[in-house]
Design a protein around this motif. Structure first.
Motif, short mmCIF file in Angstrom:
data_model
loop_
_atom_site.label_atom_id
_atom_site.label_comp_id
_atom_site.label_asym_id
_atom_site.label_seq_id
_atom_site.Cartn_x
_atom_site.Cartn_y
_atom_site.Cartn_z
N LEU A 44 0.87 -1.17 0.00
CA LEU A 44 0.00 0.00 0.00
C LEU A 44 0.91 1.22 0.00
CD1 LEU A 44 -3.18 -0.12 0.27
CD2 LEU A 44 -2.86 0.60 2.64
N THR A 45 0.50 2.27 -0.69
CA THR A 45 1.31 3.49 -0.69
C THR A 45 0.63 4.60 0.11
OG1 THR A 45 0.31 4.12 -2.81
CG2 THR A 45 2.42 2.98 -2.89
N SER A 46 -0.66 4.73 -0.07
CA SER A 46 -1.40 5.76 0.67
C SER A 46 -2.88 5.44 0.63
CB SER A 46 -1.15 7.14 0.06
OG SER A 46 -1.67 7.20 -1.25
N LEU A 47 -3.57 5.81 1.68
CA LEU A 47 -5.03 5.64 1.74
C LEU A 47 -5.57 6.63 2.76
CD1 LEU A 47 -7.77 4.25 1.22
CD2 LEU A 47 -7.15 2.59 2.98
N ASP A 48 -6.46 7.49 2.32
CA ASP A 48 -7.11 8.43 3.22
C ASP A 48 -8.34 7.75 3.79
OD1 ASP A 48 -8.55 10.50 4.43
OD2 ASP A 48 -7.78 12.00 3.03
N LEU A 49 -8.21 7.22 5.00
CA LEU A 49 -9.31 6.48 5.63
C LEU A 49 -10.53 7.37 5.86
CD1 LEU A 49 -7.77 4.11 8.32
CD2 LEU A 49 -9.26 3.48 6.42
N GLU A 50 -10.29 8.63 6.18
CA GLU A 50 -11.40 9.54 6.45
C GLU A 50 -12.28 9.69 5.21
OE1 GLU A 50 -12.14 14.11 8.04
OE2 GLU A 50 -10.20 13.15 8.36
N LYS A 51 -11.67 9.73 4.05
CA LYS A 51 -12.45 9.86 2.80
C LYS A 51 -13.05 8.52 2.37
CE LYS A 51 -9.85 13.78 0.91
NZ LYS A 51 -8.98 14.23 -0.22
N PHE A 52 -12.43 7.44 2.78
CA PHE A 52 -12.86 6.10 2.36
C PHE A 52 -14.09 5.63 3.13
CE2 PHE A 52 -11.78 1.33 2.71
CZ PHE A 52 -12.47 1.02 1.55
N VAL A 53 -14.17 5.97 4.42
CA VAL A 53 -15.26 5.49 5.28
C VAL A 53 -16.43 6.47 5.27
CG1 VAL A 53 -15.89 4.86 7.63
CG2 VAL A 53 -13.61 4.29 6.75
N ASP A 54 -17.63 5.93 5.10
CA ASP A 54 -18.85 6.75 5.14
C ASP A 54 -19.87 6.03 6.02
OD1 ASP A 54 -21.16 8.22 4.76
OD2 ASP A 54 -20.91 8.43 2.60
N THR A 55 -20.12 6.55 7.20
CA THR A 55 -21.05 5.91 8.13
C THR A 55 -22.50 6.31 7.90
OG1 THR A 55 -20.83 7.70 9.77
CG2 THR A 55 -19.25 5.88 9.90
N SER A 56 -22.75 7.26 7.00
CA SER A 56 -24.12 7.78 6.84
C SER A 56 -25.10 6.73 6.35
CB SER A 56 -24.11 8.97 5.88
OG SER A 56 -23.80 8.58 4.56
N TYR A 57 -24.65 5.78 5.52
CA TYR A 57 -25.54 4.72 5.03
C TYR A 57 -26.02 3.86 6.20
CZ TYR A 57 -23.68 5.88 0.38
OH TYR A 57 -23.31 6.52 -0.77
N LEU A 58 -25.08 3.50 7.08
CA LEU A 58 -25.42 2.66 8.23
C LEU A 58 -26.32 3.42 9.21
CD1 LEU A 58 -25.12 0.00 9.74
CD2 LEU A 58 -23.03 0.92 10.80
N GLU A 59 -26.02 4.67 9.42
CA GLU A 59 -26.84 5.48 10.33
C GLU A 59 -28.29 5.51 9.84
OE1 GLU A 59 -25.07 9.33 10.83
OE2 GLU A 59 -23.09 8.47 11.21
#
Length: 370
Positions: free
Chosen positions: A329-344
């Motif tokens: 892996l070189t880079s991954l922006d977890l904040e942009k990758f995760v979206d909790t709104s669907y689950l909410e």
């Protein structure tokens, strides 16, 4: 001569008329959604879901599939639409990502490391974007992973000094193994080799290797068959083992109600596992092909919970750093990758209360699962 020419011309005209009429009566061509993903065929909405029968912590998928829970919630969202849910069983995570990139799958159940690699591809590739929407199975403090050895193999971790140990390089089991070796001061004193799980377990059975690091249901199956032993389990690391669900982002954004319906189905599946463990184990065994006794152990040992806690994101962050160190892996922006709104939204639609901000910052809540 004139009549022959006129007859020929008339035949050509009639053929053109019939051809045009035929074109006008054809069924609509296969339409594509975001990312060139097939969405409709002859009026049917097709949704592809990938899962992994050889990875027990993704077995929430087996309940959704067997009980047709997704179809149930889709029919509530769009009762006049005909949905076709196509399930793709994969031996591992990478084929799921490849099929998502190809537009064949819109949702996939994966282990933590494949999830992260999928996320980076979604942020770096030109024609693919992905989003992490929920967890499925969780192994508290490393539960559901193990370092296994042959029946007459070593009895202590320290006895592995100078030995060869196999695992799937870049997997959660690999991270678990390195954490254990570091704890016992053996990191530089063993040889680690890359080996597929089925090959590694066969090597253990045939006493061809000193140890193999893997995940459930393989250790459980080994104990059931009595062809090996668990030297230590993953709880030695105190690092949670997580599996979850990735969605094609453009498809999810264009079909939000379908994603929420899917997560409602997952929430119901998790509730079913908790409330009907015997029947859940039977479905696990039927859908996965593993023995019922092994399936029963998985019901007991796995926390099926879709919630995304802060501590879960910290675990993923640690796994991301592990993969970067390995060069996978070189880079991954977890904040942009995760979206909790669907689950909410799915939790709300299911008549449940979502976790509070304080609860999300703490340890997993015992009796508040989705």
């Amino acid at each position: 001569m004139y009549r022959r020419k006129f007859s020929l011309l008339l035949t050509v005209v009639l053929c053109l008329i019939l051809l045009t009429a035929g074109c006008g009566s054809k069924q609509p061509a296969l339409s594509t959604g975001p990312g060139n993903q097939p969405q409709q065929a002859q009026g049917k909405v097709i949704i592809g879901i990938g899962y992994q029968a050889p990875t027990a912590q993704t077995w929430g998928a087996l309940i959704v599939k067997n009980l047709k829970l997704y179809e149930k919630y889709l029919s509530k969202v769009a009762p006049e639409t005909q949905f076709v849910v196509e399930w793709f069983n994969s031996p591992s995570g990478p084929p799921l990502t490849n099929n998502m990139i190809a537009g064949k799958l819109q949702l996939s159940f994966m282990g933590d490391m494949p999830i992260l690699i999928n996320g980076e591809k979604g942020q770096t590739m030109r024609n693919y974007q992905s989003v992490f929407i929920a967890f499925d199975g969780k192994g508290e403090k490393g539960k559901n992973q193990a370092l296994v050895v042959p029946k007459d193999g070593v009895t202590k971790v320290t006895d592995l000094k100078g030995a060869t140990i196999s695992t799937v390089i870049g997997s959660s089991a690999h991270r678990m193994l390195l954490e254990v070796l570091d704890k016992y001061g053996l990191t530089e004193q063993v040889t680690i080799t890359n080996q597929d799980v089925t090959v590694g377990m066969t090597s253990i059975e045939q006493n061809k290797i000193a140890a193999h690091a893997t995940w459930e249901p393989y250790p459980g199956l080994m104990l059931f068959k009595d062809n090996g032993r668990i030297l230590i389990d993953g709880t030695e690391t105190q690092v949670d083992y997580l599996d979850g669900i990735v969605a094609d982002r453009p498809w999810a954004e264009a079909n939000r109600s379908y994603v929420v319906a899917f997560l409602q189905a997952l929430i119901e599946a998790h509730k079913f596992i908790r409330e009907q463990p015997e029947e859940a184990a039977r479905i696990f065994a039927e859908e996965s092909g593993y023995p019922l006794e092994v399936a029963k152990q998985m019901v007991k040992s796995i926390r099926f919970d879709a919630a995304i806690y802060a501590k879960d994101l910290e675990t993923l962050q640690g796994s991301r750093d592990f993969l970067i160190k390995l060069g996978k892996l070189t880079s991954l922006d977890l904040e942009k990758f995760v979206d909790t709104s669907y689950l909410e939204e799915a939790v709300k639609n299911s008549g449940l209360e979502y976790l509070t901000a304080d609860e999300l910052k703490g340890q997993w809540v015992k009796d508040k699962l989705y």
